[in-house]
Write a protein that holds these residues in place. Sequence first.
Motif, mmCIF file in Angstrom:
data_model
loop_
_atom_site.group_PDB
_atom_site.id
_atom_site.type_symbol
_atom_site.label_atom_id
_atom_site.label_comp_id
_atom_site.label_asym_id
_atom_site.label_seq_id
_atom_site.Cartn_x
_atom_site.Cartn_y
_atom_site.Cartn_z
ATOM 1 N N GLY A 138 87.164 35.095 6.246
ATOM 2 C CA GLY A 138 86.032 35.524 5.429
ATOM 3 C C GLY A 138 85.366 34.359 4.705
ATOM 4 O O GLY A 138 86.010 33.381 4.338
ATOM 5 N N ILE A 139 84.055 34.485 4.522
ATOM 6 C CA ILE A 139 83.314 33.419 3.845
ATOM 7 C C ILE A 139 83.328 33.700 2.349
ATOM 8 O O ILE A 139 83.285 34.852 1.919
ATOM 9 N N ILE A 140 83.418 32.634 1.557
ATOM 10 C CA ILE A 140 83.447 32.807 0.101
ATOM 11 C C ILE A 140 82.128 32.304 -0.484
ATOM 12 O O ILE A 140 81.725 31.167 -0.233
ATOM 13 N N TYR A 141 81.450 33.189 -1.238
ATOM 14 C CA TYR A 141 80.166 32.846 -1.854
ATOM 15 C C TYR A 141 80.313 32.770 -3.366
ATOM 16 O O TYR A 141 81.173 33.413 -3.953
ATOM 17 N N ASP A 142 79.415 31.991 -3.983
ATOM 18 C CA ASP A 142 79.382 32.016 -5.444
ATOM 19 C C ASP A 142 78.387 33.092 -5.897
ATOM 20 O O ASP A 142 77.853 33.832 -5.074
ATOM 21 N N ARG A 143 78.139 33.178 -7.215
ATOM 22 C CA ARG A 143 77.344 34.299 -7.718
ATOM 23 C C ARG A 143 75.897 34.238 -7.233
ATOM 24 O O ARG A 143 75.196 35.232 -7.236
ATOM 25 N N LYS A 144 75.451 33.033 -6.872
ATOM 26 C CA LYS A 144 74.067 32.929 -6.370
ATOM 27 C C LYS A 144 74.047 32.917 -4.851
ATOM 28 O O LYS A 144 73.067 32.517 -4.238
ATOM 29 N N HIS A 145 75.144 33.321 -4.248
ATOM 30 C CA HIS A 145 75.280 33.395 -2.786
ATOM 31 C C HIS A 145 75.195 32.053 -2.091
ATOM 32 O O HIS A 145 74.779 31.958 -0.939
ATOM 33 N N ASN A 146 75.567 31.008 -2.820
ATOM 34 C CA ASN A 146 75.783 29.736 -2.149
ATOM 35 C C ASN A 146 77.170 29.771 -1.535
ATOM 36 O O ASN A 146 78.103 30.343 -2.100
ATOM 37 N N ILE A 147 77.321 29.143 -0.378
ATOM 38 C CA ILE A 147 78.623 29.160 0.292
ATOM 39 C C ILE A 147 79.582 28.186 -0.390
ATOM 40 O O ILE A 147 79.250 27.020 -0.630
ATOM 41 N N LEU A 148 80.775 28.698 -0.725
ATOM 42 C CA LEU A 148 81.809 27.831 -1.297
ATOM 43 C C LEU A 148 82.819 27.445 -0.225
ATOM 44 O O LEU A 148 83.363 26.358 -0.234
ATOM 45 N N ALA A 149 83.121 28.399 0.686
ATOM 46 C CA ALA A 149 84.068 28.114 1.760
ATOM 47 C C ALA A 149 83.576 28.790 3.025
ATOM 48 O O ALA A 149 83.163 29.941 2.995
ATOM 49 N N LYS A 150 83.597 28.052 4.128
ATOM 50 C CA LYS A 150 83.150 28.634 5.405
ATOM 51 C C LYS A 150 84.027 28.087 6.522
ATOM 52 O O LYS A 150 84.923 27.287 6.286
ATOM 53 N N ASN A 151 83.731 28.537 7.733
ATOM 54 C CA ASN A 151 84.499 28.069 8.880
ATOM 55 C C ASN A 151 83.609 27.218 9.752
ATOM 56 O O ASN A 151 82.425 27.470 9.876
ATOM 57 N N THR A 152 84.206 26.219 10.343
ATOM 58 C CA THR A 152 83.448 25.414 11.277
ATOM 59 C C THR A 152 84.309 25.239 12.510
ATOM 60 O O THR A 152 85.520 25.095 12.396
ATOM 61 N N PRO A 153 83.702 25.309 13.706
ATOM 62 C CA PRO A 153 84.553 25.131 14.880
ATOM 63 C C PRO A 153 85.078 23.703 14.944
ATOM 64 O O PRO A 153 84.348 22.756 14.709
ATOM 65 N N SER A 154 86.337 23.604 15.224
ATOM 66 C CA SER A 154 86.937 22.288 15.366
ATOM 67 C C SER A 154 87.500 22.231 16.781
ATOM 68 O O SER A 154 87.989 23.222 17.304
ATOM 69 N N TYR A 155 87.379 21.080 17.409
ATOM 70 C CA TYR A 155 87.808 20.977 18.801
ATOM 71 C C TYR A 155 89.031 20.086 18.926
ATOM 72 O O TYR A 155 89.043 18.958 18.424
ATOM 73 N N ASN A 156 90.042 20.637 19.556
ATOM 74 C CA ASN A 156 91.259 19.862 19.778
ATOM 75 C C ASN A 156 91.363 19.466 21.233
ATOM 76 O O ASN A 156 90.998 20.229 22.120
ATOM 77 N N LEU A 157 91.915 18.304 21.457
ATOM 78 C CA LEU A 157 92.143 17.856 22.816
ATOM 79 C C LEU A 157 93.577 18.210 23.201
ATOM 80 O O LEU A 157 94.519 17.816 22.530
ATOM 81 N N ALA A 158 93.706 18.979 24.283
ATOM 82 C CA ALA A 158 95.052 19.372 24.705
ATOM 83 C C ALA A 158 95.260 18.946 26.149
ATOM 84 O O ALA A 158 94.298 18.729 26.890
ATOM 85 N N ILE A 159 96.512 18.842 26.531
ATOM 86 C CA ILE A 159 96.812 18.457 27.900
ATOM 87 C C ILE A 159 97.760 19.491 28.500
ATOM 88 O O ILE A 159 98.647 20.010 27.802
ATOM 89 N N ILE A 160 97.531 19.825 29.778
ATOM 90 C CA ILE A 160 98.465 20.724 30.473
ATOM 91 C C ILE A 160 99.295 19.857 31.422
ATOM 92 O O ILE A 160 98.793 19.398 32.459
ATOM 93 N N PRO A 161 100.510 19.572 31.067
ATOM 94 C CA PRO A 161 101.305 18.569 31.786
ATOM 95 C C PRO A 161 101.478 18.898 33.272
ATOM 96 O O PRO A 161 101.505 17.988 34.103
ATOM 97 N N ALA A 162 101.547 20.206 33.594
ATOM 98 C CA ALA A 162 101.816 20.560 34.982
ATOM 99 C C ALA A 162 100.699 20.109 35.912
ATOM 100 O O ALA A 162 100.910 19.956 37.119
ATOM 101 N N TYR A 163 99.501 19.907 35.362
ATOM 102 C CA TYR A 163 98.378 19.495 36.203
ATOM 103 C C TYR A 163 98.287 17.976 36.373
ATOM 104 O O TYR A 163 97.363 17.482 37.019
ATOM 105 N N LEU A 164 99.199 17.249 35.753
ATOM 106 C CA LEU A 164 99.195 15.785 35.902
ATOM 107 C C LEU A 164 99.648 15.422 37.321
ATOM 108 O O LEU A 164 100.395 16.164 37.947
ATOM 109 N N PRO A 165 99.207 14.281 37.805
ATOM 110 C CA PRO A 165 99.646 13.864 39.147
ATOM 111 C C PRO A 165 101.167 13.747 39.222
ATOM 112 O O PRO A 165 101.810 13.315 38.258
ATOM 113 N N ARG A 166 101.716 14.110 40.391
ATOM 114 C CA ARG A 166 103.163 14.028 40.559
ATOM 115 C C ARG A 166 103.624 12.572 40.667
ATOM 116 O O ARG A 166 104.700 12.204 40.215
#
Lengths: 438, 620
Positions: B66-94
């Motif tokens: 949930g987003i948190i607003y102040d009394r004047k509806h300014n955003i105090l806390a919001k969400n932003t997409p963050s991107y992580n780099l992941a690896i799938i080991p099984a797809y690595l070359p043998r």
Amino acid sequence: MKNIFRISAKIDLWLIIIGILLSIIGVLFIYSSNINKDHFKYIKQIISLVLGIIVYIIFATYDYKRLTEKWFFLYIAGIILLILTLIIGTKINNSKSWIKIAGFSFQTSELCKIFFIISLTSFIDKFKDNVKSFSFIIVSLLLLLPYIGLIIFQPDLGTVIVFILITFIMLFIAGIKLLYIGTLFFIAFIAIVFSFTSYVFDFYNINNIFSNILRNQVVLSIAGIILIASGFITMIIYIITPFQSKRVFYTYIVLLSMGFGLFISVPMKNFFKDYHYKRLIVLIDPEIDPLGKGYNIRQSVISIGAGKFLGQGFTSGKQNRGNFLPSEDTDFIISVIAEETGFLGVSIVILLLFFLVYKSLHIAFSARDFIGYMLAGGLSAMYISHILINLFSATGLFPVIGIPLPFISYGGSSLITNFIALGILFNIESKKFTYITK
Amino acid sequence: MDYTPTKPRQDIGLPKRISKLLYIYYFMLILLFLRFFYLQIVKGDYYHLLAEGNTEQSLPLIPPRGIIYDRKHNILAKNTPSYNLAIIPAYLPRDKKLRQNLLNDISEKFLIPYDKIIKRLEYQLTSYKPIILRENLSKKEIIFLEEQEKKYSPLKVLQYPARVYTFGESVAHLLGYVGIINKKELDENRNNKLYRINSIIGKTGIERYYDVILRGIEGSEISIVNTFGEPIKDLPEKHVKPVPGKNLVLSIDGSIQELAYQMIKGKRGIILITKPSTGEVIAFVSSPSYDPNLFIDSEKVEKAFLELSTKKDNPFFNRITQGKYAVGSIFKIITALSALEDGILDPYEKVDCSKGYFELGNRVYKDWKVHGYENLFTALQKSVNVYFYKIGYKLGYAAILDYSRKLGLTSKTGIDIPDEVSSFIPTPEWKEKVFKEIWYDGDTVNAAIGQGFITLTPLAVNNIISFVAADKLYKPRIVWEIRNPYTNAVEKRFQPEVLSNYQANPKNLEYIREGLKLVTQPGGTASYHYYVSKIPIAGKTGSAQNIEKKTHSWFTSYGPLDKPLAEQYAITVMVEASGHGGSVAVPIASLLYNFIEGKMSREVVLKEIYSIYKYQGLED
């Protein structure tokens, strides 16, 4: 010698053949389900099978008439046995249902089923002229009370349910009024539904006006009393009016039974434990507790389904080998059979089991006298209640209450008891052409 | 098979009943066959897959918080997409060589130490489960990865919502922060389906207090995976959509909150602004603070947490709800109120305070300065100790204790921030138990001016002044509205809650207000206000002695007095070890009144306060 030969010519050996066939299937799948665990279980079962055949021969040749004459002694013996079990019994799987003698554990309630069936048979036979009266049912149920009372203390709810089923089936074939049975079942049904729904509301934390009314014990009690009172008023109307209308009659029966049902549901809710209700809830919602109460059903259903049409082959069940199934040689042995022999194998086993019941009912039907009729009927009731509860539980249609599958599940007490019953059935059948000439 | 007896049998059995029974059994038999048919033939393939060493795998779908607003509806806390780099080991070359080359390349392109990659991959080379290598990928890196998809086929970008606090450090104690659930929190929520291992949970502040509302309900994506974790069948019919968390609207004013924090940044202290008429919290600042955004990046969390929690002035310590302080002269308000309400005090009567001390038995209780003949108004104005020694002695401790209870000083205020502690007003029983000593009159005299064992939280102090302003005690509350995440419509609006039913005699309260108003006039302990601000306010200073060299500087106030109650604010300021109440806390409060009433801009306020710090020698 000549005499024996004459008997065997008249009777057929189907029952004992099916019994032994089912036992061999049992031994095979006890072997299969313990393949990477306890190797000696199937050998123990073979020993029990041999013992079973011996007791079969004894009871097959022992006149059932003489057996039923000793009914009062057997009735008391059963009660004493159950009391002894509570005192000196050993606990296995949280139930004190076993007596240990010389290294062998024996589940006394198994043998007591035979004792009880014989006692109830003789009782019904003695009072068969009053079979249509309501007090007949009440006395029969009073006869049942000490047995289920003692077994519930072990505690073994499953066996209690089997005893109740046997009693009702026997009363049914004895010819009591259907209205009485119907009424009693209706009362029990209402009581169970209301105690269960109020538990469900608690469990899922459902809070609205509707649920709060339905779980309020005071409201339920008052509603019960009001229904009983209006039932009585209708009954009086029914009695005093000159023309006794059927419609009024059924109204008062329904009102009274609903009232009693509601009234009983209040103490009933507190009587059953959490885990009893949970076993009911997991039938509807197995996901609530996938590793607890829901786990058994879930794994059992997976095993059965995985068998497909032809099965994965004897001792090759993935679920079985992976030990995913709990009590796979007792409560869920059908799941192992289903996984390894598929729909085909299961169908054969089920047909064999039902054929056994059919045959024993046929014996009742063609028995020489009323006692034979009742006794065979009672024994068939014992088989069918085990078969139905076990199979319905394993397929996830009924709560798991730990009832073995006759002849197939692991367990000496159960196997020997089943062979005793088979022996008595044989005896009843062998006497069907023998008449007492007065 | 022929069972017909050779001789006619006696009519014994009930063939009708037997056949009825058989019909029931046939029905059951058919039911069982249908069930086995359904499980083994209809659903056979599905269960076969499950049994085939396969298991259903449920991937959680995390809903936006949930987003948190102040009394004047300014955003105090919001969400932003963050991107992580992941690896799938099984797809690595043998091939070992090829694998090493690729990993080396990844290490260079994405700036991850090669050793770190190797360490993460250890023992898992055949796994199909994605292993996170790095967090916070930049847009450039994501585009680069998309372009070179073939080359980097084992790499995968995983998106997850991260939390952003737009006002950073200034809202840390107010909003708290989020993080991965720990064992203790997991145990506490054992029966709650909303929480599981690795759940993100609010750790402190509003994020924790309203966690159940903010977090929403996780959904799940269920698929069948084989023993290696490779998904082999998706089960879209079993997917569960996540339910987003609800939004919150606070009574906080973001701009005031931010400015207040800037004013005491670098100091140890608090600024608390509320509305006495409702209990709305306008600003909630505790300093030192920390940057809650730091905790977005879970890799940095451990390091940051260790660093911050070992700092001397622990920034995780919420001074407003957890700090218990001696409040000094502020407590004189309670003494005055008790005496007036008990009817033992004539506010106009002049009391001799000219000796500069008060004698009781053979002990002497000093004043901070020699005064003359004072009445209640001038005594409050100049914070005359002797005056309050005398009325405290006359009143007795029982009355002080009684009115403290009535103003809720012996219990928590119930603000919607977790882990609040209760203020402490000693009782004679407590003293006997702890010190094995009876309660002396001297203790009463000391308590009358707020010395001795009395410790209050800043929240409690603010409640005292709010009561003086409103003649009613409201529970301080920060969150006032819960809103639907889709439509932003109000789902629940909280109403002001009265904390204590106690109401004082209006005449008595008027005397105290009069005295407190004089405090901010020339000659009063907060006379500084008069020179900085034209806004009429009333308040009380406190200079609380402590183990440090300088006293804690306190000022609790309300105003503007020329406006109706609904438009008045209560401002409580405390700066630890900074000097007299009048010298530090008063200017901060005065400047804040100026800002709130639009008389001064943010820049001017900050310039003013820094010059005051410079003058006081309080620069960092």
